[in-house]
Design a protein around this motif. Sequence first.
Motif, mmCIF file in Angstrom:
data_model
loop_
_atom_site.group_PDB
_atom_site.id
_atom_site.type_symbol
_atom_site.label_atom_id
_atom_site.label_comp_id
_atom_site.label_asym_id
_atom_site.label_seq_id
_atom_site.Cartn_x
_atom_site.Cartn_y
_atom_site.Cartn_z
ATOM 1 N N GLU A 115 0.831 -1.214 0.000
ATOM 2 C CA GLU A 115 0.000 0.000 0.000
ATOM 3 C C GLU A 115 0.859 1.255 0.000
ATOM 4 O O GLU A 115 0.517 2.243 -0.654
ATOM 5 N N GLN A 116 1.967 1.237 0.710
ATOM 6 C CA GLN A 116 2.853 2.402 0.738
ATOM 7 C C GLN A 116 3.542 2.613 -0.611
ATOM 8 O O GLN A 116 4.033 3.701 -0.889
ATOM 9 N N ALA A 117 3.534 1.592 -1.458
ATOM 10 C CA ALA A 117 4.092 1.710 -2.815
ATOM 11 C C ALA A 117 2.992 2.003 -3.841
ATOM 12 O O ALA A 117 3.255 2.001 -5.043
ATOM 13 N N GLY A 118 1.763 2.253 -3.382
ATOM 14 C CA GLY A 118 0.667 2.615 -4.282
ATOM 15 C C GLY A 118 -0.234 1.478 -4.710
ATOM 16 O O GLY A 118 -1.114 1.661 -5.546
ATOM 17 N N GLY A 119 -0.043 0.290 -4.145
ATOM 18 C CA GLY A 119 -0.881 -0.855 -4.496
ATOM 19 C C GLY A 119 -2.021 -1.042 -3.524
ATOM 20 O O GLY A 119 -2.259 -0.216 -2.643
ATOM 21 N N LEU A 120 -2.743 -2.150 -3.680
ATOM 22 C CA LEU A 120 -3.844 -2.506 -2.793
ATOM 23 C C LEU A 120 -3.602 -3.891 -2.214
ATOM 24 O O LEU A 120 -2.935 -4.720 -2.840
ATOM 25 N N ALA A 121 -4.185 -4.141 -1.033
ATOM 26 C CA ALA A 121 -4.108 -5.451 -0.397
ATOM 27 C C ALA A 121 -5.456 -5.759 0.242
ATOM 28 O O ALA A 121 -5.959 -4.985 1.050
ATOM 29 N N THR A 122 -6.022 -6.897 -0.133
ATOM 30 C CA THR A 122 -7.365 -7.257 0.299
ATOM 31 C C THR A 122 -7.461 -8.753 0.573
ATOM 32 O O THR A 122 -6.609 -9.528 0.137
ATOM 33 N N THR A 123 -8.520 -9.128 1.257
ATOM 34 C CA THR A 123 -8.857 -10.552 1.379
ATOM 35 C C THR A 123 -9.770 -10.937 0.221
ATOM 36 O O THR A 123 -10.102 -12.092 0.053
ATOM 37 N N GLY A 124 -10.172 -9.960 -0.542
ATOM 38 C CA GLY A 124 -11.191 -10.108 -1.578
ATOM 39 C C GLY A 124 -12.442 -9.384 -1.129
ATOM 40 O O GLY A 124 -13.183 -8.840 -1.937
ATOM 41 N N GLN B 41 -8.272 -4.096 -7.711
ATOM 42 C CA GLN B 41 -9.622 -3.516 -7.653
ATOM 43 C C GLN B 41 -10.609 -4.331 -8.481
ATOM 44 O O GLN B 41 -11.777 -4.464 -8.118
ATOM 45 N N GLU B 42 -10.156 -4.905 -9.575
ATOM 46 C CA GLU B 42 -11.027 -5.760 -10.393
ATOM 47 C C GLU B 42 -11.522 -6.963 -9.583
ATOM 48 O O GLU B 42 -12.686 -7.359 -9.688
ATOM 49 N N ILE B 43 -10.663 -7.527 -8.757
ATOM 50 C CA ILE B 43 -11.062 -8.645 -7.903
ATOM 51 C C ILE B 43 -12.031 -8.170 -6.821
ATOM 52 O O ILE B 43 -13.060 -8.808 -6.566
ATOM 53 N N ILE B 44 -11.726 -7.039 -6.195
ATOM 54 C CA ILE B 44 -12.613 -6.486 -5.163
ATOM 55 C C ILE B 44 -14.000 -6.234 -5.751
ATOM 56 O O ILE B 44 -15.023 -6.583 -5.147
ATOM 57 N N ASP B 45 -14.045 -5.633 -6.942
ATOM 58 C CA ASP B 45 -15.320 -5.335 -7.590
ATOM 59 C C ASP B 45 -16.092 -6.610 -7.930
ATOM 60 O O ASP B 45 -17.322 -6.651 -7.829
ATOM 61 N N ALA B 46 -15.390 -7.667 -8.329
ATOM 62 C CA ALA B 46 -16.047 -8.942 -8.646
ATOM 63 C C ALA B 46 -16.690 -9.527 -7.384
ATOM 64 O O ALA B 46 -17.829 -10.024 -7.452
ATOM 65 N N TYR B 47 -16.010 -9.449 -6.255
ATOM 66 C CA TYR B 47 -16.606 -9.935 -5.011
ATOM 67 C C TYR B 47 -17.798 -9.076 -4.591
ATOM 68 O O TYR B 47 -18.804 -9.604 -4.115
ATOM 69 N N SER B 48 -17.695 -7.758 -4.772
ATOM 70 C CA SER B 48 -18.823 -6.876 -4.445
ATOM 71 C C SER B 48 -20.034 -7.202 -5.296
ATOM 72 O O SER B 48 -21.158 -7.261 -4.802
ATOM 73 N N ALA B 49 -19.824 -7.427 -6.586
ATOM 74 C CA ALA B 49 -20.928 -7.748 -7.503
ATOM 75 C C ALA B 49 -21.542 -9.108 -7.179
ATOM 76 O O ALA B 49 -22.752 -9.306 -7.377
ATOM 77 N N ALA B 50 -20.744 -10.034 -6.665
ATOM 78 C CA ALA B 50 -21.227 -11.373 -6.368
ATOM 79 C C ALA B 50 -22.056 -11.433 -5.070
ATOM 80 O O ALA B 50 -22.813 -12.371 -4.864
ATOM 81 N N SER B 51 -21.877 -10.430 -4.210
ATOM 82 C CA SER B 51 -22.588 -10.491 -2.910
ATOM 83 C C SER B 51 -23.873 -9.714 -2.887
ATOM 84 O O SER B 51 -24.348 -9.156 -3.777
#
Length: 179
Positions: free
Chosen positions: A133-142, A169-179
């Motif tokens: 995250e400090q390098a500009g990326g994202l970290a999630t469990t999904g 973010q594409e993965i995060i959005d896919a999980y959001s759409a699935a729930s």
Amino acid sequence: NLVAAAYCLYSSSTFFVLTIGSGTYGFTLDENIGEFILSHPNIRIPETSSIMSFNEANTPYWDETLQGVLDRWRRGTGRSDKSFTSRYIGSMVGDVHRTLLYGGVFGYPRDTKNPNGKVRLLYEGAPMAFIVEQAGGLATTGKERVMEIIPEIVHQRVPIILGSKHDVQEIIDAYSAAS
């Protein structure tokens, strides 16, 4: 609340990557003088890439949402319209190091064998999430940001997906759409 995170990687050179909460910095050991030299000031992970780093032998054990995103990436039908290549070393430090420098997504997701994930939150997941995250990326469990998980036990395990901002973010959005 983490205040610092780091890792050391012994490879063609010895690398030390560190964040103290204001950027991510890479140092390389200069064997001639026996000191680490700042070789990668203010590392910025590319916002998108075409590299994924997952142990794909576990694909049948992942949920349909993640399988769908990775399948679209392989076929070049994801958001970026690029075909992704797979680069999995099997060492979180090595895979994350490459992801930091060249972009992409590293994942050790939950599966039917490990529904809570396999990466330890306090001494693997959160420190790597902080660095990325400090390098500009994202970290999630999904489903939630790794850095917002409040530990319940010392050896708590979590799933983790981290890397280039737009790809994660594409993965995060896919999980959001699935729930």
